[in-house]
Motif scaffolding. Sequence first.
Motif, PDB file in Angstrom:
ATOM      1  N   ILE A 177       0.312  -0.878   0.530  1.00 55.31           N
ATOM      2  CA  ILE A 177       0.019  -0.101   0.135  1.00 55.31           C
ATOM      3  C   ILE A 177       1.110   0.814   0.403  1.00 55.31           C
ATOM      4  O   ILE A 177       0.238   2.339  -0.791  1.00 55.31           O
ATOM      5  CB  ILE A 177      -1.254   0.000   0.946  1.00 55.31           C
ATOM      6  CG1 ILE A 177      -1.322  -1.226   1.165  1.00 55.31           C
ATOM      7  CG2 ILE A 177      -1.814   1.584   1.019  1.00 55.31           C
ATOM      8  CD1 ILE A 177      -3.062  -1.648   2.472  1.00 55.31           C
ATOM      9  N   GLY A 178       2.044   1.541   0.290  1.00 57.15           N
ATOM     10  CA  GLY A 178       2.947   2.590   1.143  1.00 57.15           C
ATOM     11  C   GLY A 178       3.673   2.551  -0.297  1.00 57.15           C
ATOM     12  O   GLY A 178       3.207   3.813  -1.036  1.00 57.15           O
ATOM     13  N   THR A 180       2.745   2.306  -3.146  1.00 54.17           N
ATOM     14  CA  THR A 180       1.723   2.681  -4.020  1.00 54.17           C
ATOM     15  C   THR A 180       0.933   4.165  -4.282  1.00 54.17           C
ATOM     16  O   THR A 180       0.717   4.615  -4.550  1.00 54.17           O
ATOM     17  CB  THR A 180       0.051   1.673  -4.730  1.00 54.17           C
ATOM     18  OG1 THR A 180       0.268  -0.080  -4.812  1.00 54.17           O
ATOM     19  CG2 THR A 180      -0.504   2.171  -5.198  1.00 54.17           C
ATOM     20  N   ILE A 181       1.222   4.490  -2.976  1.00 55.04           N
ATOM     21  CA  ILE A 181       0.261   5.840  -2.596  1.00 55.04           C
ATOM     22  C   ILE A 181       1.338   6.651  -3.319  1.00 55.04           C
ATOM     23  O   ILE A 181       1.288   7.533  -3.650  1.00 55.04           O
ATOM     24  CB  ILE A 181       0.522   5.476  -0.845  1.00 55.04           C
ATOM     25  CG1 ILE A 181      -0.916   5.196  -0.453  1.00 55.04           C
ATOM     26  CG2 ILE A 181       0.566   7.411  -0.575  1.00 55.04           C
ATOM     27  CD1 ILE A 181      -1.031   5.246   1.222  1.00 55.04           C
ATOM     28  N   LYS A 183       2.467   6.198  -5.742  1.00 49.99           N
ATOM     29  CA  LYS A 183       1.808   6.895  -7.425  1.00 49.99           C
ATOM     30  C   LYS A 183       1.324   7.208  -6.852  1.00 49.99           C
ATOM     31  O   LYS A 183       0.312   7.828  -8.379  1.00 49.99           O
ATOM     32  CB  LYS A 183       1.570   5.504  -8.303  1.00 49.99           C
ATOM     33  CG  LYS A 183       2.372   4.742  -7.439  1.00 49.99           C
ATOM     34  CD  LYS A 183       3.405   3.967  -8.909  1.00 49.99           C
ATOM     35  CE  LYS A 183       4.043   2.585  -8.343  1.00 49.99           C
ATOM     36  NZ  LYS A 183       5.976   2.375  -8.996  1.00 49.99           N
ATOM     37  N   ASP A 184       0.833   8.433  -6.380  1.00 48.88           N
ATOM     38  CA  ASP A 184      -0.387   8.968  -6.276  1.00 48.88           C
ATOM     39  C   ASP A 184      -1.025  10.068  -7.494  1.00 48.88           C
ATOM     40  O   ASP A 184      -2.217   9.761  -8.126  1.00 48.88           O
ATOM     41  CB  ASP A 184      -0.732   9.807  -4.912  1.00 48.88           C
ATOM     42  CG  ASP A 184      -2.029  10.865  -4.431  1.00 48.88           C
ATOM     43  OD1 ASP A 184      -2.927  10.510  -4.472  1.00 48.88           O
ATOM     44  OD2 ASP A 184      -1.326  12.566  -4.510  1.00 48.88           O
ATOM     45  N   LYS A 186       0.035   9.865 -10.698  1.00 48.57           N
ATOM     46  CA  LYS A 186      -0.321   9.092 -11.531  1.00 48.57           C
ATOM     47  C   LYS A 186      -1.900   7.846 -11.623  1.00 48.57           C
ATOM     48  O   LYS A 186      -2.510   7.852 -12.636  1.00 48.57           O
ATOM     49  CB  LYS A 186       0.798   7.867 -11.950  1.00 48.57           C
ATOM     50  CG  LYS A 186       1.463   7.717 -12.488  1.00 48.57           C
ATOM     51  CD  LYS A 186       2.443   6.476 -13.433  1.00 48.57           C
ATOM     52  CE  LYS A 186       3.520   6.960 -14.081  1.00 48.57           C
ATOM     53  NZ  LYS A 186       4.684   6.051 -14.392  1.00 48.57           N
ATOM     54  N   ILE A 187      -2.170   8.071 -10.423  1.00 48.98           N
ATOM     55  CA  ILE A 187      -3.820   8.343 -10.381  1.00 48.98           C
ATOM     56  C   ILE A 187      -4.724   8.937  -9.956  1.00 48.98           C
ATOM     57  O   ILE A 187      -5.258   8.611 -11.109  1.00 48.98           O
ATOM     58  CB  ILE A 187      -4.064   7.041  -8.631  1.00 48.98           C
ATOM     59  CG1 ILE A 187      -2.843   5.296  -8.595  1.00 48.98           C
ATOM     60  CG2 ILE A 187      -5.211   6.823  -8.532  1.00 48.98           C
ATOM     61  CD1 ILE A 187      -2.255   5.283  -7.075  1.00 48.98           C
ATOM     62  N   SER A 188      -4.235  10.290  -9.784  1.00 43.35           N
ATOM     63  CA  SER A 188      -4.974  10.655 -10.721  1.00 43.35           C
ATOM     64  C   SER A 188      -5.011  11.626 -12.115  1.00 43.35           C
ATOM     65  O   SER A 188      -6.182  12.053 -11.864  1.00 43.35           O
ATOM     66  CB  SER A 188      -4.498  12.265  -9.803  1.00 43.35           C
ATOM     67  OG  SER A 188      -4.042  12.183  -7.981  1.00 43.35           O
ATOM     68  N   PHE A 190      -4.937   9.344 -14.341  1.00 38.57           N
ATOM     69  CA  PHE A 190      -5.836   8.206 -14.805  1.00 38.57           C
ATOM     70  C   PHE A 190      -6.766   9.108 -14.360  1.00 38.57           C
ATOM     71  O   PHE A 190      -8.254   8.829 -15.236  1.00 38.57           O
ATOM     72  CB  PHE A 190      -5.583   7.016 -14.253  1.00 38.57           C
ATOM     73  CG  PHE A 190      -6.345   5.845 -14.729  1.00 38.57           C
ATOM     74  CD1 PHE A 190      -6.639   4.914 -15.793  1.00 38.57           C
ATOM     75  CD2 PHE A 190      -8.346   5.438 -13.937  1.00 38.57           C
ATOM     76  CE1 PHE A 190      -6.928   4.580 -16.174  1.00 38.57           C
ATOM     77  CE2 PHE A 190      -8.333   4.847 -14.652  1.00 38.57           C
ATOM     78  CZ  PHE A 190      -8.159   4.099 -16.051  1.00 38.57           C
ATOM     79  N   GLU A 191      -7.793   9.046 -13.240  1.00 36.84           N
ATOM     80  CA  GLU A 191      -9.026   9.348 -12.583  1.00 36.84           C
ATOM     81  C   GLU A 191      -9.355  10.210 -13.660  1.00 36.84           C
ATOM     82  O   GLU A 191     -10.875  11.220 -14.294  1.00 36.84           O
ATOM     83  CB  GLU A 191      -8.959   9.939 -11.390  1.00 36.84           C
ATOM     84  CG  GLU A 191      -9.308   8.313 -10.600  1.00 36.84           C
ATOM     85  CD  GLU A 191      -8.565   8.699  -8.719  1.00 36.84           C
ATOM     86  OE1 GLU A 191      -8.010  10.036  -8.708  1.00 36.84           O
ATOM     87  OE2 GLU A 191      -9.019   8.540  -8.140  1.00 36.84           O
ATOM     88  N   GLN A 194     -10.380   9.562 -17.224  1.00 33.15           N
ATOM     89  CA  GLN A 194     -11.422   8.344 -16.965  1.00 33.15           C
ATOM     90  C   GLN A 194     -12.648   9.079 -17.022  1.00 33.15           C
ATOM     91  O   GLN A 194     -13.979   9.367 -17.385  1.00 33.15           O
ATOM     92  CB  GLN A 194     -11.820   7.299 -15.734  1.00 33.15           C
ATOM     93  CG  GLN A 194     -12.446   6.764 -15.614  1.00 33.15           C
ATOM     94  CD  GLN A 194     -12.366   5.207 -15.473  1.00 33.15           C
ATOM     95  OE1 GLN A 194     -12.642   5.861 -13.276  1.00 33.15           O
ATOM     96  NE2 GLN A 194     -12.736   3.902 -14.988  1.00 33.15           N
TER      97      GLN A 194
END
Lengths: 203, 468
Positions: A177-178, A180-181, A183-184, A186-188, A190-191, A194
Motif C-alpha cells: 500500500i505504501g 502504491t501511495i 504513485k498518487d 499517476k492515479i490522479s 488516470f482519474e 476516465q
Amino acid sequence: MDKFTSIRAVAAPLPMINVDTDMIIPQEHLKTIARSGLGKYAFSNIRYNDDGSENADFILNQPAYRSAEILIAGENFGCGSSREHAPWALMDLGLKCVIAPSFADIFYGNCFKNGLLPIKLPQPIIDELMKDAERGANAIFTVDLENLEITRPDGDVIKFEIDGFRQHCLINGLDDIGLTIEKDEKISIFEDQQKAQQPWLYK
Amino acid sequence: MSNPRTLYDKIWDAHVVEEQQSGNSLIYIDRHIIHEVTSPQAFEGLRVAGRPLRRPDAILAVPDHNVPTTADRATRVDSIESKTQLDALERNCAEFGVEYIPMMDARQGIVHIIGPEQGFTLPGTTIVCGDSHTSTHGAFGALAFGIGTSEVEHVMATQTLILKRSKNLRIDLSGDLGLGVTAKDVALAIIGTIGTAGGTGSVIEFTGSTFRDLSMEGRMTVCNMAIEAGARAGLIEPDEKTYEYVKGKPKAPKGAAFEMAVNYWNSLKSDEGAKYDKEIFIDVADIVPQVTWGTSPEDVLPITGVVPGADNISDPEQKASIERALHYMGLKPGEKLTDLKVDKVFIGSCTNGRIEDMRAVAEVVKGRKVADTVDALIVPGSGLVRLQAEEEGLDKIFIEAGFDWREPGCSMCLGMNADRLKPGERCASTSNRNFEGRQGPSSRTHLVSPAMAAAAAITGQLTDIREL
Ligand code: SF4
C-alpha cells in the motif's frame, strides 16, 4: 510485515487435494475484527474431535510435527472463499511456507500480503518432498527465498520460482500500500482522463 | 488497426494506471462493495496507518453474512461476535464517510444482489469485494473479482490493485436448454466438465447463444459460479438485455449520460479473431438437471446418475478424496441420487436468490405441500426481491406450501448466522458450495437449481424435476 529470507524447519505432509478455505478456517471462526488469534481454529473441523479433544490422527497434532513451519499439500490448495483469515490462521499456527502443486488464485495472492510463502512445484517433486516430510522431526528442510531454493533433508537442492516483485516485497517486508501511495499523481491523472470519458462513474 | 482483443483485454487495458516491474500492472478499481466479515481489519489498517479513503463515493457497504433472517431480526443477532462485526461495519462507514445500507433498510441484501439492483454494478467497470463470488457482476460485462482483506485495504487507500493479467478462457455453449434445465445446471455442468481448478489463472468469457438467451438473473447465476471453476472472474458481453436491466436503477447514469454510457458499452465485445488462451465448447444437448453428490462443486452428476465409487481410480490422492467425500456425505457407491432423502431445503444465496429464482420455485410448489419430513427455507437475496415477490403474491404460495419465508441475507449458504444444518443433516441447496462444514459442522449439502430444490422439498428426496 515481517521479513522472509530463509527458514529451517520440519515440514508436515498433508496429502489432500482441494484443501478449501472452509477447511483451513471454518466460517464460524470468521467473526472477528482482528487478524491475530486464529491459529487455534486452523483446520478445526479435522484437528479436533467432537468433544473438543485433539484428533491424534491429524498431522499437525502429532509430536513430530508440532513445530512444523512448512506444510506440503496436494493440488488446488486454498480453493473456495476469499477469506484472508486462511493465511492469518495458518501463520498464527506457526506455518511460514506452504508447498503444493497448485494453489487457488485468491489464496495464493493473500499469502504474500501476510508473509506466508506459497511455493508451486510439479507433482513428481511434491511426491518426493512428501516422502521426505513423512520421515518426521529429523527431516529438516531449508527454504531460501533469496536464492529460490529448497534444500531437502538429505542435502538435495530444488529450485523454485516466484514473481520477482513478490519476492522483493517478502524479503524486505514491504507493505505494497505504501508503495502504491507513492504513485498518487499517476492515479490522479488516470482519474481525470476516465472522468472526461466516463463521467457517469463519478459523483 | 490494433490487434483484435477479447472483452477481458479491453476492460483491462482501459484500467491500466501503470505497467510495473515483473509483469504486474497497477489497475484502477471503479467500484468497491464491502460487507461486515472481510472489511473490519482493512478499516483498522487504515486507521493505524492514518490513511484516508481515496474515494468514499466508490464504495457501497451492506451487512449480509451475519444478519438474522427471522422477522424479529432487529433484536436477534445470534452472537456477540456477529453483533461486534455488524456494529463495526456501521461505525467504520460513519467514520470514513461510506454509504451504508443498514440491516433494516428495504434495500439491504447480499452484496452481489444489491450491487446490480442499485445500479452500482455497471458494464465495463472493474468491481471488487472481499468475497469470492464477486464474479457474479461479470454478467454485466464488468471485470469483477473477489479479493482478500489486505487488498480491500489497498483499494480503500489507493483505488487500485497490483495485478497480473489473467489468461483468457472462453466457454462456448450454443442452443436451447432442455426441459427443466436452468442457468444453475449449466454452471454445475461446466464445473463438472472443467473441474474446480479448470479456470485457475483465467478469466472465463461465456459466449454463445445459450448465454445470450439467458435472462440477466441467469447470467448472474453462471458468472457467480465461475469462481467454483477456479476462475478469477466470469464475463458475458453486455447487450440490450443488460442495458434494459441497468436503466432506471438508482445509481445508474440517467438521460444523456445513459445514452453516452450505452455508446461506450456497445464497444465492450470481443473482436472478431481475438485470441483466447483456451476455448472449450460444450454441447448444450448433454446438459440435464444436475446435482452434486460430494464435497466439492466438481463432484456433480446428472440427477439420473448414481453415487460413484473410488475402486477404479488409480491416483491415490483422488481416490482418498472420493472415499473421504462418500464417508462425509454418508453415501454408498451405486446408490441412486433420486433415492436420497433430504432433511432441509434451502433456496436463496447470491447464486439463486433473485426474483426469477423465486418465481421458478413458486411455479413448482404452487398448490403443493412441503413433505412432512422436510424443513424448507426460502430466503430472498435482498429486501427488494422480497418486496417484488410479495407484490406478485409469491410469498403466499410459499407459505401456503409450508415454506419458511424469510428476511434477506446469506442465511444457510454458510453457517455464520443462526440458519444452519445440524450435524449429519442432508440439504438440497441452491447455494454454490458444498464444502465440508459449509452449512454448519458435519452438514451435507447437495447443490441444485431452485426448481430442483423446490421439487425436493415437495417429495422429501432428491427429485428429477422433469418427472414431477
Ligand atoms: S450468499 Fe453465500 S456465497 Fe453469496 S456472498 Fe453470501 S455467503 Fe457468500
